[in-house]
Scaffold this active site. Structure first.
Site, PDB file in Angstrom:
ATOM      1  N   CYS A 122       0.809  -0.987   0.261  1.00 48.26           N
ATOM      2  CA  CYS A 122      -0.116  -0.685  -0.004  1.00 48.26           C
ATOM      3  C   CYS A 122       0.632   1.563  -0.121  1.00 48.26           C
ATOM      4  O   CYS A 122       2.045   1.090   0.377  1.00 48.26           O
ATOM      5  CB  CYS A 122      -0.801   0.359   1.282  1.00 48.26           C
ATOM      6  SG  CYS A 122      -1.366  -1.842   1.258  1.00 48.26           S
ATOM      7  N   GLY A 179       0.592   0.237  -4.640  1.00 46.92           N
ATOM      8  CA  GLY A 179      -1.144  -1.230  -4.595  1.00 46.92           C
ATOM      9  C   GLY A 179      -1.716  -0.997  -6.144  1.00 46.92           C
ATOM     10  O   GLY A 179      -2.089   0.360  -6.083  1.00 46.92           O
ATOM     11  N   ASN A 237      -0.165   1.494   5.673  1.00 49.67           N
ATOM     12  CA  ASN A 237       0.352   0.842   4.881  1.00 49.67           C
ATOM     13  C   ASN A 237       1.830   0.133   5.857  1.00 49.67           C
ATOM     14  O   ASN A 237       1.996   0.880   6.480  1.00 49.67           O
ATOM     15  CB  ASN A 237       1.760   1.834   3.946  1.00 49.67           C
ATOM     16  CG  ASN A 237       3.091   1.853   3.472  1.00 49.67           C
ATOM     17  OD1 ASN A 237       3.580   2.438   3.373  1.00 49.67           O
ATOM     18  ND2 ASN A 237       2.479   0.378   3.254  1.00 49.67           N
ATOM     19  N   GLY A 238       1.711  -0.764   5.831  1.00 48.74           N
ATOM     20  CA  GLY A 238       2.617  -2.071   6.535  1.00 48.74           C
ATOM     21  C   GLY A 238       1.745  -3.131   7.104  1.00 48.74           C
ATOM     22  O   GLY A 238       0.739  -3.166   6.607  1.00 48.74           O
ATOM     23  N   TYR A 287      13.696  -1.827  -4.837  1.00 47.49           N
ATOM     24  CA  TYR A 287      12.174  -2.272  -6.194  1.00 47.49           C
ATOM     25  C   TYR A 287      10.949  -0.978  -6.333  1.00 47.49           C
ATOM     26  O   TYR A 287      11.173  -0.934  -6.266  1.00 47.49           O
ATOM     27  CB  TYR A 287      12.306  -2.797  -5.818  1.00 47.49           C
ATOM     28  CG  TYR A 287      10.999  -4.085  -5.866  1.00 47.49           C
ATOM     29  CD1 TYR A 287      11.116  -4.146  -8.004  1.00 47.49           C
ATOM     30  CD2 TYR A 287       9.702  -4.268  -5.940  1.00 47.49           C
ATOM     31  CE1 TYR A 287       9.854  -4.575  -8.292  1.00 47.49           C
ATOM     32  CE2 TYR A 287       8.538  -4.570  -6.701  1.00 47.49           C
ATOM     33  CZ  TYR A 287       8.970  -4.851  -7.979  1.00 47.49           C
ATOM     34  OH  TYR A 287       8.091  -5.031  -9.289  1.00 47.49           O
TER      35      TYR A 287
END
Length: 459
Positions: A9, A35, A110-111, A250
């Protein structure tokens, strides 16, 4: 490409900004690479009411610019989803909105929380009802159940219960909170836009929306945003700036900057260090797996004095790739996403730069694709160390059995992929790219900065 690793996310928030939901739309579009399964925006408008729209699909599929004509929002939070905990179902699309009789609010995350299942089981035993199967909803339940009197203390108290990697945005009627975990595993930054503020998982979204970067949210920090400006609080005294190394390798956009390190420059230097490890250069041309490996390929070519060229093209209009039932259909799906420029690689020894290898299936296919189109040899060079351990912090690597490097030697991996030679960036060289005592290398070392409460899921 690169094994199709997925990050969990991206979040974007606007406070005290006219047409904030439209700005949020552009911010989420800039974060789409984080995402692609679902997205949503929760806005608060001038009539003192919340407006929520979300669902499965890309930002451009779920929203149209005309959607925002009647929103008139001044504050908003947005989210793009790639789910890990809980799965890809509509109920897990964020932001979540909690319509309470007192103190309604929204949440975007996010996480991944490593102790979520323990907390959730306890709450369910006490009669709590969850609207989703993801871990993100846990914080909202903690806040609403907190015995503290003030909002900030409720939030602090709740954050000290959860563990893992997180960047949270909380939107109340009169204020917003930007929160980063005590280890700084997930990035989060804040910027100024006109008379208001913007918060984002990546600084690239600030460039798109015209916001002026102020600073990163610090590990363990809560930034309270109101019309009066910013206030800083800390929920943890022991904080560590160990941002996930895969953010640089990445996930993040090349234009983004995290902890004062530009992602593109990081990748170029990783390619240079990869080339420095070689005694003899075995190729005639250097190419990268698009798009995240292009910067590392440039660095490798620069240091090796070999020509860099574009040998592989990613089709940006091929849409999302879903799991196909047969090998033939899967190969068609990959060919639809990637094509070869034959004149660049024909009858040449190709040095192929990739950012990482997870399962090895994509690498194997790309090597075969290059050889089928005339490459004499393909020497695969990877701009990160071998991934040998699962991730528990929101990356799509959950088991040892799916990791090629956890189950094969270097020679076995080279044989499986079909490359003529294979080598990885060393861990020592990767660490040179970080400031002292920064960076999380858990998937390379098996050393986790946050307690893991259910190691059985990594079998």
């Amino acid at each position: 490409m690169s094994e199709m690793l997925k990050e969990k996310c991206g979040v974007f928030g606007c406070f005290n900004i006219d047409n904030s939901s439209l700005v949020n739309y552009y911010g989420l579009h800039a974060l789409q690479h984080r995402g692609q399964e679902g997205c949503g925006i929760l806005g608060y408008d001038e009539k003192n009411k919340f407006i929520l729209k979300k669902g499965l699909g890309l930002v451009s599929e779920k929203f149209r610019i005309n959607d925002f004509k009647n929103w008139n929002t001044i504050n908003s939070i947005g989210h793009v989803l790639y789910s890990t905990t809980g799965g890809s179902v509509d109920c897990n699309v964020q932001p979540f909105f909690f319509n309470l009789s007192k103190d309604s609010f929204g949440l975007a995350h996010n996480g991944n929380l490593t102790n979520a299942h323990i907390i959730k089981s306890k709450f369910e035993e006490e009669g709590s009802i969850f609207q989703a199967t993801s871990d993100s909803e846990i914080l909202a339940h903690l806040i609403t159940k907190s015995k503290e009197e003030t909002r900030i203390n409720k939030i602090k108290n709740s954050l000290n219960v959860i563990n893992g990697a997180f960047a949270f945005l909380l939107l109340f009627e009169d204020e917003m909170y930007a929160i980063r975990d005590r280890n700084g595993l997930r990035p989060l930054s804040i910027a100024k836009l006109n008379n208001g503020y913007v918060v984002s998982s990546e600084t690239y979204a600030f460039d798109v929306t015209g916001a002026e970067f102020i600073r990163d949210v610090n590990p363990g920090e809560i930034i309270k945003i109101t019309k009066n400006g910013l206030e800083s609080y800390y929920f943890s005294k022991n904080n560590f700036n160990t941002v996930c190394s895969m953010e640089y390798i990445y996930f993040s956009h090349p234009s983004s900057t995290i902890n004062d390190i530009n992602v593109h420059n990081f990748r170029v230097k990783s390619g240079e260090l990869l080339a420095e490890q070689e005694n003899i250069y075995l190729g005639d041309v250097v190419i990268g797996v698009p798009d995240s490996s292009t910067s590392a390929a440039l660095g490798y070519a620069k240091k090796s004095n070999l020509p860099f060229d574009i040998g592989l093209i990613k089709n940006k209009y091929s849409g999302r790739t879903f799991i196909q039932p047969t090998t033939e259909l899967r190969e068609i799906g990959v060919r639809n996403k990637l094509s070869v420029i034959k004149d660049v690689i024909n009858n040449k020894r190709v040095i192929l730069i990739d950012d990482s290898i997870v399962r090895g299936t994509t690498s194997k296919y790309i090597v075969k694709l290059l050889k089928d189109n005339g490459a004499k040899e393909v020497h695969l060079r990877v701009a990160s160390p071998p991934i040998k351990y699962p991730s528990y912090y929101g990356i799509d690597i959950s088991t040892y059995k799916e990791l090629l490097a956890a189950n094969m030697s270097l020679a076995e991996m080279n044989s499986y992929i079909g490359s003529d030679s294979l080598s990885f960036l060393t861990l020592d060289n990767l660490k040179k790219l970080f400031k002292p005592n920064q960076g999380c290398f858990d998937i390379f070392t098996g050393v986790y900065p946050v307690d893991i409460y259910d190691l059985n899921k990594g079998v």
